[in-house]
Design a protein around this motif. Structure first.
Motif, PDB file in Angstrom:
ATOM      1  N   LEU A 157       0.843  -1.191   0.000  1.00  0.00           N
ATOM      2  CA  LEU A 157       0.000   0.000   0.000  1.00  0.00           C
ATOM      3  C   LEU A 157       0.884   1.248   0.000  1.00  0.00           C
ATOM      4  O   LEU A 157       2.004   1.235   0.514  1.00  0.00           O
ATOM      5  CB  LEU A 157      -0.894   0.047   1.248  1.00  0.00           C
ATOM      6  CG  LEU A 157      -1.898  -1.073   1.478  1.00  0.00           C
ATOM      7  CD1 LEU A 157      -2.598  -0.867   2.815  1.00  0.00           C
ATOM      8  CD2 LEU A 157      -2.911  -1.134   0.349  1.00  0.00           C
ATOM      9  N   TRP A 173      -3.666   3.414  -1.035  1.00  0.00           N
ATOM     10  CA  TRP A 173      -3.730   2.942  -2.419  1.00  0.00           C
ATOM     11  C   TRP A 173      -3.081   1.567  -2.516  1.00  0.00           C
ATOM     12  O   TRP A 173      -1.926   1.368  -2.136  1.00  0.00           O
ATOM     13  CB  TRP A 173      -3.014   3.931  -3.327  1.00  0.00           C
ATOM     14  CG  TRP A 173      -2.990   3.538  -4.770  1.00  0.00           C
ATOM     15  CD1 TRP A 173      -1.979   2.911  -5.440  1.00  0.00           C
ATOM     16  CD2 TRP A 173      -4.025   3.738  -5.734  1.00  0.00           C
ATOM     17  NE1 TRP A 173      -2.322   2.706  -6.757  1.00  0.00           N
ATOM     18  CE2 TRP A 173      -3.572   3.211  -6.966  1.00  0.00           C
ATOM     19  CE3 TRP A 173      -5.290   4.324  -5.665  1.00  0.00           C
ATOM     20  CZ2 TRP A 173      -4.351   3.246  -8.121  1.00  0.00           C
ATOM     21  CZ3 TRP A 173      -6.068   4.357  -6.821  1.00  0.00           C
ATOM     22  CH2 TRP A 173      -5.597   3.825  -8.024  1.00  0.00           C
ATOM     23  N   ASP A 174      -3.855   0.599  -3.040  1.00  0.00           N
ATOM     24  CA  ASP A 174      -3.355  -0.765  -3.242  1.00  0.00           C
ATOM     25  C   ASP A 174      -2.529  -0.801  -4.521  1.00  0.00           C
ATOM     26  O   ASP A 174      -3.058  -0.601  -5.618  1.00  0.00           O
ATOM     27  CB  ASP A 174      -4.540  -1.734  -3.327  1.00  0.00           C
ATOM     28  CG  ASP A 174      -4.104  -3.192  -3.291  1.00  0.00           C
ATOM     29  OD1 ASP A 174      -3.172  -3.544  -4.037  1.00  0.00           O
ATOM     30  OD2 ASP A 174      -4.699  -3.965  -2.529  1.00  0.00           O
ATOM     31  N   ARG A 208      -6.177   0.360  -6.872  1.00  0.00           N
ATOM     32  CA  ARG A 208      -7.425   0.968  -6.402  1.00  0.00           C
ATOM     33  C   ARG A 208      -7.262   1.386  -4.950  1.00  0.00           C
ATOM     34  O   ARG A 208      -6.322   0.981  -4.265  1.00  0.00           O
ATOM     35  CB  ARG A 208      -8.585  -0.031  -6.521  1.00  0.00           C
ATOM     36  CG  ARG A 208      -8.421  -1.289  -5.688  1.00  0.00           C
ATOM     37  CD  ARG A 208      -9.630  -2.194  -5.820  1.00  0.00           C
ATOM     38  NE  ARG A 208      -9.485  -3.450  -5.111  1.00  0.00           N
ATOM     39  CZ  ARG A 208      -9.692  -3.623  -3.806  1.00  0.00           C
ATOM     40  NH1 ARG A 208     -10.081  -2.591  -3.064  1.00  0.00           N
ATOM     41  NH2 ARG A 208      -9.537  -4.801  -3.239  1.00  0.00           N
ATOM     42  N   GLN A 243      -7.878   1.081  -1.276  1.00  0.00           N
ATOM     43  CA  GLN A 243      -8.302   0.014  -0.373  1.00  0.00           C
ATOM     44  C   GLN A 243      -9.150   0.571   0.773  1.00  0.00           C
ATOM     45  O   GLN A 243     -10.157  -0.006   1.141  1.00  0.00           O
ATOM     46  CB  GLN A 243      -7.098  -0.739   0.190  1.00  0.00           C
ATOM     47  CG  GLN A 243      -7.496  -1.963   1.004  1.00  0.00           C
ATOM     48  CD  GLN A 243      -6.308  -2.789   1.416  1.00  0.00           C
ATOM     49  OE1 GLN A 243      -5.936  -2.781   2.590  1.00  0.00           O
ATOM     50  NE2 GLN A 243      -5.703  -3.493   0.484  1.00  0.00           N
ATOM     51  N   PRO A 295      -4.239  -4.558   8.259  1.00  0.00           N
ATOM     52  CA  PRO A 295      -5.019  -5.041   7.109  1.00  0.00           C
ATOM     53  C   PRO A 295      -6.448  -5.447   7.450  1.00  0.00           C
ATOM     54  O   PRO A 295      -7.339  -5.385   6.605  1.00  0.00           O
ATOM     55  CB  PRO A 295      -4.207  -6.247   6.616  1.00  0.00           C
ATOM     56  CG  PRO A 295      -2.831  -6.015   7.123  1.00  0.00           C
ATOM     57  CD  PRO A 295      -2.985  -5.302   8.436  1.00  0.00           C
TER      58      PRO A 295
END
Length: 347
Positions: free
Chosen positions: A196, A210-211, A216, A218, A256
């Motif tokens: 990320l 941001w992943d 996209r 997250q 996470p």
């Protein structure tokens, strides 16, 4: 403090270096005097409190991973290298950029210094020789922030006023990834595993995770009401510290696992000045404390689990732009628009 009349430049950077046998002796002496983590060793009491010599506002500073050295930079466009355990000795100056340097970081092994500059580039410099190893070109406007990966390949992420975030592999000529946030990006950093990128901006007034693989968002961290000026990941990688022009620092859970409300704490007490500089916060190396500078020249430190004020002192005659905690000792370095750095013991 003794001020060096003719500071070294990149051409003679190595001349002031300790010889290997001297360096080993210095390290042995340093190690022998250390107590437990964040203890106050008698040898450190001989340190100069103020580091002088830069001729313009200082925006960024950081201890090397060993704690033996400090790097600082700012409007003067050069990287200044200092001996921490000295009389404030500046042992080298690297002429680095054509514009102000807004953020810098040491590499994990202390061999390199990464920079983000108003000249639209990031730089990678050899900390021993001053040689420019890489110039990261591709942004169309001021680069406000950069941060290196903690694990895996050595990557650098950068954020710019052009609204883009770019990821750089130091082995590749160009950026290996880029994404657009449609607003000026003021601060970036990787997650602990580098999957990320946390992005703070000027218009979004929140932080986006941001992943990198899925390309996209997250999750988002909403709560600040004005421009984000700095974000920092905790040493254990589970929390994010943010500072903003709304005069608050906030701590976020970035594990996470799914969390309904990721905001853990709002901290007040270090208001920004009129300059609206990008004031960067910092974690202590054990994650128990957080620090930030204030517009009135103060450095403020809090407990990150209770929000309690731990330490506050006036270090400068102008706004404090960044602070950093020493990796093993109870020392904080700060840099300011008054063109100085200041060392303080915290107990």
């Amino acid at each position: 403090m003794k001020k060096r009349k003719n500071p070294l430049t990149v051409d003679d950077l190595l001349n002031k270096r300790l010889r290997p046998e001297e360096f080993a002796t210095a390290n042995a002496t340093f190690t022998d005097t250390l107590g437990s983590m964040y203890s106050w060793a008698p040898t450190i009491q001989t340190l100069a409190n103020t580091f002088q010599g830069q001729t313009a506002e200082v925006y960024t500073c950081e201890f090397s991973p060993s704690g033996q050295h400090i790097a600082s930079a700012g409007a003067e466009r050069s990287i200044y290298l200092w001996d921490t355990f000295s009389d404030g000795d500046n042992y080298g100056i690297i002429r680095a950029h054509l514009g102000a340097i807004l953020e810098l970081h040491w590499s994990k092994d202390g061999s390199k210094v990464f920079t983000a500059s108003a000249d639209k580039t990031c730089g990678v410099f050899d900390a021993q020789t001053g040689e420019r190893l890489k110039s990261c070109k591709g942004h169309m406007s001021v680069v406000n922030s950069c941060s290196q990966s903690r694990q895996g390949p050595e990557l650098l992420v950068s954020g710019s006023d052009d609204g883009s975030v770019k990821i750089w592999d130091l082995r590749a000529k160009n950026s290996i990834d880029s994404f657009d946030f449609q607003c000026p990006v003021t601060s970036v950093c990787f997650s602990d595993s580098s999957d990320l990128v946390f992005v703070g901006g000027a218009n979004r007034n929140g932080i986006v995770a941001w992943d990198v693989r899925m390309k996209r968002v997250q999750f988002s961290l909403s709560g600040h009401t004005d421009t984000i000026t700095g974000i920092r990941l905790s040493p254990d990688g589970t929390r994010l510290l943010s500072n903003a022009l709304d005069n608050t620092l906030q701590i976020w859970d970035v594990k996470p696992s799914f969390v309904d409300n990721r905001r853990q704490m709002i901290i007040e007490g270090a208001p920004h000045g009129l300059e609206t500089h990008l004031v960067r916060p910092a974690w202590s190396r054990d994650g128990l404390m957080a620090g930030a500078g204030a517009g009135d020249g103060a450095v403020v430190i809090w407990n990150t689990f209770t929000g309690e004020l731990v330490h506050k002192y006036t270090a400068h005659h102008a706004g404090v732009n960044e602070v950093d905690f020493h990796p093993t000792e109870s020392i904080v370095i700060s840099c300011s628009s008054d063109r100085t750095l200041f060392l303080e013991a915290i107990k």
